[in-house]
Enzyme design. Structure first.
Site, PDB file in Angstrom:
ATOM      1  CE  LYS A   1      28.769  34.379  28.453  1.00  0.00           C
ATOM      2  NZ  LYS A   1      28.187  34.696  29.765  1.00  0.00           N
TER       3      LYS A   1
ATOM      4  CE1 TYR B   1      33.511  36.575  31.151  1.00  0.00           C
ATOM      5  CE2 TYR B   1      34.451  34.435  30.616  1.00  0.00           C
ATOM      6  CZ  TYR B   1      33.474  35.394  30.433  1.00  0.00           C
ATOM      7  OH  TYR B   1      32.448  35.171  29.543  1.00  0.00           O
TER       8      TYR B   1
ATOM      9  CG  ASN C   1      24.671  35.321  30.123  1.00  0.00           C
ATOM     10  OD1 ASN C   1      25.600  34.804  29.511  1.00  0.00           O
ATOM     11  ND2 ASN C   1      24.836  36.349  30.933  1.00  0.00           N
TER      12      ASN C   1
ATOM     13  CG  HIS D   1      31.621  38.372  26.776  1.00  0.00           C
ATOM     14  ND1 HIS D   1      31.706  38.874  28.047  1.00  0.00           N
ATOM     15  CD2 HIS D   1      32.487  39.085  26.014  1.00  0.00           C
ATOM     16  CE1 HIS D   1      32.611  39.856  28.050  1.00  0.00           C
ATOM     17  NE2 HIS D   1      33.091  39.990  26.830  1.00  0.00           N
TER      18      HIS D   1
ATOM     19  CD  GLU E   1      35.966  41.728  26.436  1.00  0.00           C
ATOM     20  OE1 GLU E   1      35.619  41.633  27.620  1.00  0.00           O
ATOM     21  OE2 GLU E   1      35.154  42.016  25.520  1.00  0.00           O
TER      22      GLU E   1
END
Length: 151
Positions: A12, A52, A115, A118, A129
């Site tokens: 990320k 998402y 975080n 992913h 994805e």
């Protein structure tokens, strides 16, 4: 379980900004996974809305999409034995404060919204994805280490 199972892992924006890309790649390589696709991309808000889409009804969705489109991410496809489940275990719990030390999130992340990585949550999600992030396909090759890693 298949040696050819693929998972999608994405570093990320904060992971890219903090210089964690190499460390994350190292962990997957050291574990024995084969990197078959990799790119640095500054994706659009619309691209992340597709990625998402399953979270679109959640209250945090608009902020997540905005954040993810705020900077470059590193998109990767890793192949190997039980790569989806093992990849998720290597990342740690979604909430980094619940992640064990030794996991990527446990070692590098402090907040739920930032975080670091992913990881696909199922084989079906991974394939979806991978198609979204790598419409051009992935590179297939035989790893000379495979005979040493797998029974």
């Amino acid at each position: 379980m298949s040696v050819k199972e693929r998972t999608y892992i994405m570093v990320k924006p904060e992971g890219v900004q903090r210089g964690l890309v190499g460390e994350i790649i190292k962990r997957f390589e050291t574990r024995g996974f084969k990197l078959i696709a990799l790119k640095l991309v500054h994706a659009t808000k619309e691209h992340f809305e597709k990625h998402y889409a399953d979270l679109s009804t959640k209250p945090f969705y608009p902020g997540l999409v905005k954040y993810m489109a705020s900077g470059p991410v590193v998109a990767m496809v890793w192949e190997g034995l039980d790569s989806v489940k093992t990849g998720r275990t290597m990342l740690g719990a979604t909430n980094p404060l619940a992640s064990a030390p030794g996991t990527i999130r446990g070692d590098y992340a402090l907040s739920l919204g930032r975080n670091v990585c992913h990881g696909s949550d199922s084989v079906e999600s991974a394939e979806k994805e991978i198609k979204l992030w790598f419409p051009e396909g992935v590179v297939q090759y035989e790893s000379s280490q495979a005979a040493w890693i797998f029974e």
